[in-house]
Design an enzyme around this catalytic site. Structure first.
Site, PDB file in Angstrom:
ATOM      1  N   ASN A  78       0.855  -1.196   0.000  1.00  0.00           N
ATOM      2  CA  ASN A  78       0.000   0.000   0.000  1.00  0.00           C
ATOM      3  C   ASN A  78       0.891   1.246   0.000  1.00  0.00           C
ATOM      4  O   ASN A  78       2.105   1.134   0.203  1.00  0.00           O
ATOM      5  CB  ASN A  78      -0.959  -0.022   1.198  1.00  0.00           C
ATOM      6  CG  ASN A  78      -0.218  -0.313   2.478  1.00  0.00           C
ATOM      7  OD1 ASN A  78       0.720   0.407   2.817  1.00  0.00           O
ATOM      8  ND2 ASN A  78      -0.590  -1.367   3.174  1.00  0.00           N
ATOM      9  N   SER A 147       8.280 -14.170  -3.645  1.00  0.00           N
ATOM     10  CA  SER A 147       7.422 -15.039  -2.827  1.00  0.00           C
ATOM     11  C   SER A 147       6.333 -14.257  -2.105  1.00  0.00           C
ATOM     12  O   SER A 147       5.159 -14.525  -2.258  1.00  0.00           O
ATOM     13  CB  SER A 147       8.246 -15.789  -1.770  1.00  0.00           C
ATOM     14  OG  SER A 147       9.382 -16.354  -2.344  1.00  0.00           O
ATOM     15  N   LYS A 192      11.857 -19.674  -4.331  1.00  0.00           N
ATOM     16  CA  LYS A 192      11.040 -20.682  -5.006  1.00  0.00           C
ATOM     17  C   LYS A 192      10.643 -21.792  -4.040  1.00  0.00           C
ATOM     18  O   LYS A 192       9.551 -22.355  -4.132  1.00  0.00           O
ATOM     19  CB  LYS A 192      11.780 -21.234  -6.223  1.00  0.00           C
ATOM     20  CG  LYS A 192      12.031 -20.185  -7.304  1.00  0.00           C
ATOM     21  CD  LYS A 192      10.733 -19.574  -7.831  1.00  0.00           C
ATOM     22  CE  LYS A 192      10.976 -18.592  -8.971  1.00  0.00           C
ATOM     23  NZ  LYS A 192       9.732 -17.954  -9.445  1.00  0.00           N
ATOM     24  N   SER A 224      12.960 -16.294 -21.624  1.00  0.00           N
ATOM     25  CA  SER A 224      12.195 -15.066 -21.389  1.00  0.00           C
ATOM     26  C   SER A 224      13.175 -13.927 -21.135  1.00  0.00           C
ATOM     27  O   SER A 224      14.380 -14.142 -20.980  1.00  0.00           O
ATOM     28  CB  SER A 224      11.291 -15.243 -20.170  1.00  0.00           C
ATOM     29  OG  SER A 224      12.110 -15.423 -19.034  1.00  0.00           O
TER      30      SER A 224
HETATM   31  P1  NAD Z   1       9.260 -12.489 -17.632  1.00  0.00           P
HETATM   32  O1  NAD Z   1      10.343 -11.501 -17.748  1.00  0.00           O
HETATM   33  O2  NAD Z   1       8.310 -12.606 -18.783  1.00  0.00           O
HETATM   34  O3  NAD Z   1       8.359 -12.254 -16.343  1.00  0.00           O
HETATM   35  C1  NAD Z   1       8.791 -11.690 -15.156  1.00  0.00           C
HETATM   36  C2  NAD Z   1       7.939 -10.449 -14.952  1.00  0.00           C
HETATM   37  O4  NAD Z   1       8.047  -9.991 -13.606  1.00  0.00           O
HETATM   38  C3  NAD Z   1       8.378  -9.278 -15.834  1.00  0.00           C
HETATM   39  O5  NAD Z   1       7.272  -8.873 -16.615  1.00  0.00           O
HETATM   40  C4  NAD Z   1       8.754  -8.197 -14.832  1.00  0.00           C
HETATM   41  O6  NAD Z   1       8.434  -6.924 -15.308  1.00  0.00           O
HETATM   42  C5  NAD Z   1       7.891  -8.607 -13.649  1.00  0.00           C
HETATM   43  N1  NAD Z   1       8.301  -8.050 -12.351  1.00  0.00           N
HETATM   44  C6  NAD Z   1       9.518  -8.056 -11.767  1.00  0.00           C
HETATM   45  N2  NAD Z   1       9.472  -7.451 -10.567  1.00  0.00           N
HETATM   46  C7  NAD Z   1       8.183  -7.064 -10.382  1.00  0.00           C
HETATM   47  C8  NAD Z   1       7.492  -6.385  -9.334  1.00  0.00           C
HETATM   48  N3  NAD Z   1       8.127  -5.970  -8.231  1.00  0.00           N
HETATM   49  N4  NAD Z   1       6.159  -6.148  -9.474  1.00  0.00           N
HETATM   50  C9  NAD Z   1       5.506  -6.550 -10.577  1.00  0.00           C
HETATM   51  N5  NAD Z   1       6.098  -7.201 -11.600  1.00  0.00           N
HETATM   52  C10 NAD Z   1       7.431  -7.446 -11.505  1.00  0.00           C
HETATM   53  O7  NAD Z   1       9.977 -13.874 -17.330  1.00  0.00           O
HETATM   54  P2  NAD Z   1       9.431 -15.350 -17.040  1.00  0.00           P
HETATM   55  O8  NAD Z   1      10.650 -16.198 -17.120  1.00  0.00           O
HETATM   56  O9  NAD Z   1       8.269 -15.685 -17.888  1.00  0.00           O
HETATM   57  O10 NAD Z   1       8.998 -15.274 -15.523  1.00  0.00           O
HETATM   58  C11 NAD Z   1       7.694 -15.529 -15.039  1.00  0.00           C
HETATM   59  C12 NAD Z   1       7.758 -16.492 -13.866  1.00  0.00           C
HETATM   60  O11 NAD Z   1       8.141 -17.777 -14.347  1.00  0.00           O
HETATM   61  C13 NAD Z   1       8.787 -16.109 -12.797  1.00  0.00           C
HETATM   62  O12 NAD Z   1       8.260 -16.422 -11.527  1.00  0.00           O
HETATM   63  C14 NAD Z   1       9.947 -17.041 -13.124  1.00  0.00           C
HETATM   64  O13 NAD Z   1      10.774 -17.286 -12.017  1.00  0.00           O
HETATM   65  C15 NAD Z   1       9.170 -18.272 -13.537  1.00  0.00           C
HETATM   66  N6  NAD Z   1       9.946 -19.275 -14.269  1.00  0.00           N
HETATM   67  C16 NAD Z   1      10.712 -18.939 -15.340  1.00  0.00           C
HETATM   68  C17 NAD Z   1      11.432 -19.925 -16.001  1.00  0.00           C
HETATM   69  C18 NAD Z   1      12.281 -19.605 -17.211  1.00  0.00           C
HETATM   70  O14 NAD Z   1      13.152 -20.397 -17.559  1.00  0.00           O
HETATM   71  N7  NAD Z   1      12.055 -18.488 -17.875  1.00  0.00           N
HETATM   72  C19 NAD Z   1      11.346 -21.256 -15.574  1.00  0.00           C
HETATM   73  C20 NAD Z   1      10.521 -21.562 -14.498  1.00  0.00           C
HETATM   74  C21 NAD Z   1       9.830 -20.561 -13.854  1.00  0.00           C
END
Ligand code: NAD
Length: 288
Positions: A78, A147, A192, A224
């Site tokens: 907030n 988290s 995680k 990504s």
């Molecule tokens: P991504 O860059 O598309 O997504 C991450 C997003 O988080 C971004 O859009 C970023 O702007 C946003 N973000 C960061 N800090 C923020 C905040 N304080 N408030 C709001 N938004 C915020 O990348 P992704 O890899 O698709 O990540 C999405 C999820 O998937 C994450 O939790 C990531 O850990 C998880 N993940 C990714 C992979 C991979 O290999 N890419 C594998 C498993 C899990």
């Protein structure tokens, strides 16, 4: 009537959040997204200029519509939480109502309720450092952004979520990918692990109190924006290709489709689950 989804963590068309939005849209859902404030302008102008049009195409040939983009910084609950340097930061000053509580209030004012909440965001300023070299500040920042942001989103959105609905988050495999994830540093592996445990506790609390299901997708590696920033995503993809039961590159759509399934009545008895969408890599154990 179609369902309404709020997907937090979409700022381009490369990540899992975008793919989840597409799969939900293809299944008939109305899409709202929460976009990190510093990334908001470029995301919105790219959308407007048609830069994402190719990736907006759904299986039936129509284009995914994003009904509304909300600015969001999930690190702040907030306005009282927001420090002065952020308030006056140029990248934040142009937007308003971007704390979690305010975003939920805005969605309530605009639409009344949602049916599906997706958390697809993470951030860890010291992600490239081994855990032993991570500072307290960096560790807590990773947990806060990756988290607690989920706990906070659920807490603030649950009052406007229709019963019987789904809340979903993404995490990375940590247990069986030691070889790779010992490099996933800065407290991100810790964040995680917290998400995995929170899935079970939140499933109980949200299930009993609100009849809402809570599940997590543990996704395999994807190129990504966030993953490229960490720097060893290609190595992770190669590792998966070499060792996973299914030797193919993982597509973001496969994660999106799983989210659509989990959000649907087909998954009405699934809650508190961590579902692996990783070509089976998690089944291979540590010593591969
Ligand atoms: P991504 O860059 O598309 O997504 C991450 C997003 O988080 C971004 O859009 C970023 O702007 C946003 N973000 C960061 N800090 C923020 C905040 N304080 N408030 C709001 N938004 C915020 O990348 P992704 O890899 O698709 O990540 C999405 C999820 O998937 C994450 O939790 C990531 O850990 C998880 N993940 C990714 C992979 C991979 O290999 N890419 C594998 C498993 C899990």
């Amino acid at each position: 009537k179609g369902k309404r989804a709020f997907i937090a963590g979409v700022a381009d068309d490369n990540g899992y959040g975008w793919a989840i939005a597409k799969s939900l849209a293809a299944a008939g859902a109305e899409i709202l997204v929460g976009t990190w404030v510093p990334a908001l302008n470029i995301f919105e102008s790219s959308l407007r200029r048609g830069k994402f049009d190719e990736s907006r195409v759904l299986p039936d040939g129509s284009l995914m519509e994003i009904t509304k983009v909300y600015p969001l910084d999930a690190v702040f609950d907030n306005p009282e939480d927001v420090p002065e340097d952020i308030k006056t930061n140029k990248r934040y000053a142009g937007s308003s109502n971007w704390t979690v509580q305010e975003a939920a209030e805005c969605v309530k004012q605009d639409f009344g309720s949602i049916d599906i909440l997706v958390h697809s965001l993470a951030n860890g300023p010291e992600v490239t450092k081994p855990l032993l070299e991570t500072s307290r500040k960096g560790y807590l920042a990773a947990i806060s952004a990756s988290s607690y942001s989920y706990v906070s989103l659920l807490k603030h959105f649950i009052p406007i979520m229709n019963p019987g609905m789904l809340s979903l988050q993404l995490m990375t495999e940590i247990l069986n990918l030691q070889y790779i994830t010992h490099r996933y540093g800065g407290g991100m592996s810790s964040a995680k692990a917290a998400l995995e445990s929170d899935t079970r506790v939140l499933a109980f609390e949200a299930g009993r109190k609100h009849k809402i299901r809570v599940n997590t997708i543990s996704a395999g590696p994807l190129r990504s924006r966030a993953a490229k920033a960490i720097g060893f995503i290609d190595m992770m993809i190669d590792y998966s290709l070499a060792n996973a039961p299914l030797q193919k590159e993982l597509s973001a759509d496969e994660v999106g489709n799983t989210a659509a399934f989990l959000a649907s009545p087909l998954a009405s008895a699934i809650t508190g689950a961590v579902i692996y969408v990783d070509n089976g890599l998690n089944a291979m154990g540590v010593g591969v």
